[in-house]
Design a protein around this motif. Structure first.
Motif, mmCIF file in Angstrom:
data_model
loop_
_atom_site.group_PDB
_atom_site.id
_atom_site.type_symbol
_atom_site.label_atom_id
_atom_site.label_comp_id
_atom_site.label_asym_id
_atom_site.label_seq_id
_atom_site.Cartn_x
_atom_site.Cartn_y
_atom_site.Cartn_z
ATOM 1 N N TRP A 90 0.709 -1.185 0.064
ATOM 2 C CA TRP A 90 0.072 -0.015 -0.137
ATOM 3 C C TRP A 90 0.852 1.148 0.026
ATOM 4 N N LEU B 259 2.315 1.642 -3.474
ATOM 5 C CA LEU B 259 1.468 2.398 -4.392
ATOM 6 C C LEU B 259 0.915 3.774 -4.398
ATOM 7 N N ARG B 260 0.650 4.170 -2.978
ATOM 8 C CA ARG B 260 0.239 5.491 -2.506
ATOM 9 C C ARG B 260 1.250 6.303 -2.708
ATOM 10 N N THR C 122 -0.347 7.044 -9.315
ATOM 11 C CA THR C 122 -1.645 6.266 -9.052
ATOM 12 C C THR C 122 -2.863 7.148 -8.911
ATOM 13 N N SER C 123 -2.751 8.366 -8.012
ATOM 14 C CA SER C 123 -3.926 9.290 -7.826
ATOM 15 C C SER C 123 -4.334 9.803 -9.174
ATOM 16 N N LEU D 216 -6.320 7.031 -10.883
ATOM 17 C CA LEU D 216 -7.694 6.508 -10.212
ATOM 18 C C LEU D 216 -8.688 7.581 -10.830
ATOM 19 N N LEU E 61 -8.123 1.592 -15.172
ATOM 20 C CA LEU E 61 -7.925 0.646 -14.032
ATOM 21 C C LEU E 61 -7.036 -0.428 -14.236
ATOM 22 N N VAL F 186 -4.716 -4.828 -2.463
ATOM 23 C CA VAL F 186 -4.406 -3.294 -2.482
ATOM 24 C C VAL F 186 -5.106 -3.112 -3.880
ATOM 25 N N CYS G 120 -8.245 -0.216 -4.183
ATOM 26 C CA CYS G 120 -8.164 1.054 -5.451
ATOM 27 C C CYS G 120 -9.374 1.032 -6.329
ATOM 28 N N ALA H 70 -12.770 1.560 -4.918
ATOM 29 C CA ALA H 70 -13.020 3.290 -4.406
ATOM 30 C C ALA H 70 -13.295 3.818 -5.775
ATOM 31 N N ALA H 71 -12.407 3.611 -6.733
ATOM 32 C CA ALA H 71 -12.489 4.155 -8.091
ATOM 33 C C ALA H 71 -13.916 3.842 -8.768
ATOM 34 N N THR I 196 -13.672 -4.148 -10.629
ATOM 35 C CA THR I 196 -12.751 -4.434 -9.469
ATOM 36 C C THR I 196 -11.986 -5.732 -10.359
#
Length: 300
Positions: free
Chosen positions: A40, A43-44, A49-50, A53, A108, A145, A149, A152-153, A202
């Protein structure tokens, strides 16, 4: 016989081979948490990443909203004229409002590919496997992970698209007066379409993760995933044999999976909505299994 003549009992562990320490369940759980935390953190902290997403959610909503606007114009549905009848157009309000997933899923998928493909491309996978030698634990942590993500996205993308459709569709003639079912999460079919879209996104991300783990290359992973998603519909469209085309639709991870969005003429589909999503789940499970075997049996 005197006590001095009795053979001495071997000390525990002696003469019985090496004693292998068994990791306690708490230790194994702590190790998984450590690996999960490390994945995590990686990735963050990646700069892309952001953005990926946000792009997945924004593109899905934008394409969905634009399609809803265009659908009314294409069908000649003008609010001033009272719109077009649902029996004539056959338009599915829920599916139209969520159609942006056709583009958002690709973003994604790219994110999921980079979760492990980027490490293979740079050679950092050796460092990762040194820090986390339990390879299946590592893949499980990456899958968790990616799942978080994508959920959420996907929730933002599907929810935003559905809200945009709910606000725009009445002005484009897709109203109850014309025979359309107004969009509402209180409607079971609409709720299934939105929740199913989140699950579908997902599963696509997990499919990409599994394929890239097996391929060990980002470019190959992206190519195979996008090919599986987008080539099936093209092939089924040009095949003259309708029976074969129908079977290919049933096996397509995207075509079958997006049956979950259908709320109109559901009985005419080759599979039920949940069966179609199950096809995508089988593709994702198979890809993860293949990736796990490759990661477990092959050197880095």
């Amino acid at each position: 016989m005197s006590q001095a003549m009795r053979p001495a009992r071997p000390a525990p562990g002696r003469g019985r081979g090496p004693v292998r320490p068994v990791a306690a369940p708490a230790a194994r759980s702590a190790q998984f948490r450590d690996v999960l935390h490390g994945e995590w953190t990686k990735l963050r902290t990646l700069p892309g990443t952001s953005w990926l997403l946000l792009s997945a959610a924004a593109l899905t909503i934008a394409v969905s909203a634009a399609t809803v606007i265009g659908t009314g114009a294409a069908n000649g549905c003008q609010a001033a004229r009272g719109g077009c009848l649902a029996a004539v157009t056959g338009t599915d309000p829920a599916k139209i409002s969520l159609i942006g997933v056709y583009l958002g899923q690709a973003v994604l998928a790219v994110l999921a590919v980079l979760v492990i493909g980027g490490e293979y491309d740079t050679g950092m996978i050796r460092v990762t496997l040194t820090a986390a030698p339990r390879r299946l634990t590592l893949l499980a942590a990456k899958a968790v992970v990616v799942t978080g993500c994508a959920l959420a996205a996907g929730a933002v993308a599907a929810g935003g698209s559905f809200l945009a459709g709910r606000l725009i569709e009445p002005g484009r003639g897709l109203t109850a007066a014309n025979g359309y079912v107004p969009l509402s999460l209180g409607n079971g079919a609409d709720l299934r379409a939105v929740a199913g879209t989140v699950l579908y996104l997902t599963l696509v991300a997990l499919l990409a993760l599994g394929i890239t783990t097996a391929a060990r290359d980002s470019a190959v992973g992206i190519g195979v995933v996008l090919g599986l998603l987008y080539l099936f519909p093209v092939i089924t469209a040009v095949i003259p044999d309708h029976i074969l085309a129908r079977h290919l639709e049933q096996a397509s991870p995207m075509t079958a999976g997006l049956y979950i969005q259908a709320t109109v003429a559901v009985r005419s589909l080759p599979l039920t909505p949940w069966q179609g999503l199950g096809v995508t789940a089988l593709w994702a499970a198979g890809a993860l299994l293949l990736g796990a075997l490759a990661l477990r049996l092959r050197d880095a």
